[in-house]
Design an enzyme around this catalytic site. Structure first.
Site, PDB file in Angstrom:
ATOM      1  CE  LYS A  40      -2.440   0.696  -1.087  1.00  0.00           C
ATOM      2  NZ  LYS A  40      -3.320  -0.413  -0.786  1.00  0.00           N
ATOM      3  NE  ARG A  93      -6.074   1.509   4.995  1.00  0.00           N
ATOM      4  CZ  ARG A  93      -4.837   1.979   4.796  1.00  0.00           C
ATOM      5  NH1 ARG A  93      -4.461   2.348   3.595  1.00  0.00           N
ATOM      6  NH2 ARG A  93      -3.996   2.069   5.800  1.00  0.00           N
TER       7      ARG A  93
HETATM    8  N1  HH2 Z   1      -3.390  -0.663   2.177  1.00  0.00           N
HETATM    9  C1  HH2 Z   1      -2.448  -0.360   3.087  1.00  0.00           C
HETATM   10  C2  HH2 Z   1      -2.657  -0.636   4.432  1.00  0.00           C
HETATM   11  N2  HH2 Z   1      -3.802  -1.209   4.856  1.00  0.00           N
HETATM   12  N3  HH2 Z   1      -5.924  -2.098   4.388  1.00  0.00           N
HETATM   13  C3  HH2 Z   1      -6.869  -2.432   3.512  1.00  0.00           C
HETATM   14  N4  HH2 Z   1      -7.999  -3.012   3.923  1.00  0.00           N
HETATM   15  N5  HH2 Z   1      -6.714  -2.197   2.172  1.00  0.00           N
HETATM   16  C4  HH2 Z   1      -5.584  -1.616   1.676  1.00  0.00           C
HETATM   17  O1  HH2 Z   1      -5.474  -1.442   0.439  1.00  0.00           O
HETATM   18  C5  HH2 Z   1      -4.540  -1.251   2.589  1.00  0.00           C
HETATM   19  C6  HH2 Z   1      -4.765  -1.523   3.967  1.00  0.00           C
HETATM   20  C7  HH2 Z   1      -1.156   0.259   2.673  1.00  0.00           C
HETATM   21  O2  HH2 Z   1      -0.489   0.549   3.834  1.00  0.00           O
HETATM   22  P1  HH2 Z   1       0.798   1.374   4.087  1.00  0.00           P
HETATM   23  O3  HH2 Z   1       1.806   0.908   3.123  1.00  0.00           O
HETATM   24  O4  HH2 Z   1       1.169   1.299   5.512  1.00  0.00           O
HETATM   25  O5  HH2 Z   1       0.427   2.835   3.709  1.00  0.00           O
HETATM   26  P2  HH2 Z   1      -0.830   3.709   4.084  1.00  0.00           P
HETATM   27  O6  HH2 Z   1      -1.384   3.188   5.369  1.00  0.00           O
HETATM   28  O7  HH2 Z   1      -0.277   5.100   4.201  1.00  0.00           O
HETATM   29  O8  HH2 Z   1      -1.793   3.551   2.960  1.00  0.00           O
END
Ligand code: HH2
Length: 275
Positions: A216, A251
């Site tokens: 992130k 995750r």
């Molecule tokens: N962060 C992302 C997506 N889903 N779910 C949970 N439970 N916690 C998180 O911190 C979280 C999440 C970030 O999503 P995105 O920006 O689509 O990128 P990536 O899926 O590659 O991490």
């Protein structure tokens, strides 16, 4: 002294089926590529594969339920019964969760904590799957504009406790609820750091805690700015901080490296407690 949970942490590997997710840049758009990526992460030791068809990165546009379902279903069908890992669907939409669970997903990972739709709570109860309730401030499109809190750790902990209570009142079994502070979702770097430092307060609510800090932006903000793929060191530092404060599920994009870091941290923790 470590506050890590007695049970081994679970690793949730990220499988994006979106053309615009910030770290994969659309590489895994094709279902076949996403399935191959899922196999690779399972091989590396993922306990869960989190399959998402809508990017929730800051500034991202919404995707229709039909489009989301069309992206994720072939991936769930291609992975189910062929990997040991449990399958999770990363969606805010109850209709997408219903389709995913019918196809074999066991976990609904909802970044809106079952607030997105009027029938989110009752859908989660009816599906009977594990549910991740994540804190976010604002919608993905605008959430990084000017996030503010009175006290970010208390505000997030109060919100998560209230959402868990709402889920239980709607019929979701307590044992199926997981909480997540939502690193990067309507949070400044300072907010993210406070939540990582204060994660024990959220673990103390009594539910398993999921931490999603992998690759992130705050990592780049604390070091050199660079592409998301070059944030492994900071991602591992966040995982270890979360582990020592009681997080139970991580995750991550980099499953093998995370598995190794956690194995070493757990062994050190054991050596200390056996002294
Ligand atoms: N962060 C992302 C997506 N889903 N779910 C949970 N439970 N916690 C998180 O911190 C979280 C999440 C970030 O999503 P995105 O920006 O689509 O990128 P990536 O899926 O590659 O991490």
């Amino acid at each position: 002294m470590t506050n890590a949970p007695a049970r081994a942490p679970r690793l949730m590997g990220i499988v994006n089926v979106t053309p615009d997710s910030f770290s994969d840049g659309g590489m895994f758009l094709a279902a076949e590529a996403a399935i191959a990526h899922g196999f690779r992460l399972a091989e590396e030791g993922a306990d869960i594969l989190d399959i998402g068809g809508e990017s929730t990165r800051p500034g991202a546009d919404e995707v229709s339920a039909d489009e989301e379902i069309a992206r994720i279903l072939p991936v769930i069908e291609g992975l189910k019964a062929r990997v040991g890992a449990a399958l999770s669907v990363d969606t805010r939409k109850p209709e997408v969760a219903r389709a995913a669970v019918a196809a074999g997903a066991a976990i609904w990972n909802d970044v809106s904590a079952l607030t997105y739709s009027a029938d989110s709570l009752e859908t989660a109860a009816a599906l009977g799957c594990e549910v991740v309730l994540m804190h976010a401030q604002g919608a993905p499109k605008t959430m990084q504009d000017d996030p503010r809190y009175d006290d970010v750790v208390s505000d997030v902990a109060d919100f998560l406790a209230a959402r868990a209570a709402a889920a239980e009142a709607a019929g979701v079994a307590r044992a199926r609820i997981v909480l997540d502070p939502g690193i990067g979702f309507g949070k400044t770097t300072g907010h993210n750091l406070a939540l990582l430092a204060g994660l024990g307060r959220i673990a103390a609510l009594g539910y398993p805690v999921l931490l999603g800090a992998s690759r992130k932006r705050f990592i780049a903000a604390l070091d050199r700015d660079g592409p998301a793929q070059e944030r492994l060191g900071g991602s591992l530092a966040a995982v270890l901080a979360g582990f020592s404060r009681g997080a139970a599920i991580f995750r991550v994009h980099d499953v093998a490296a995370t598995r190794q870091a956690l194995a070493v941290a757990a062994a050190i923790g054991k050596a200390v407690s056996n002294r």
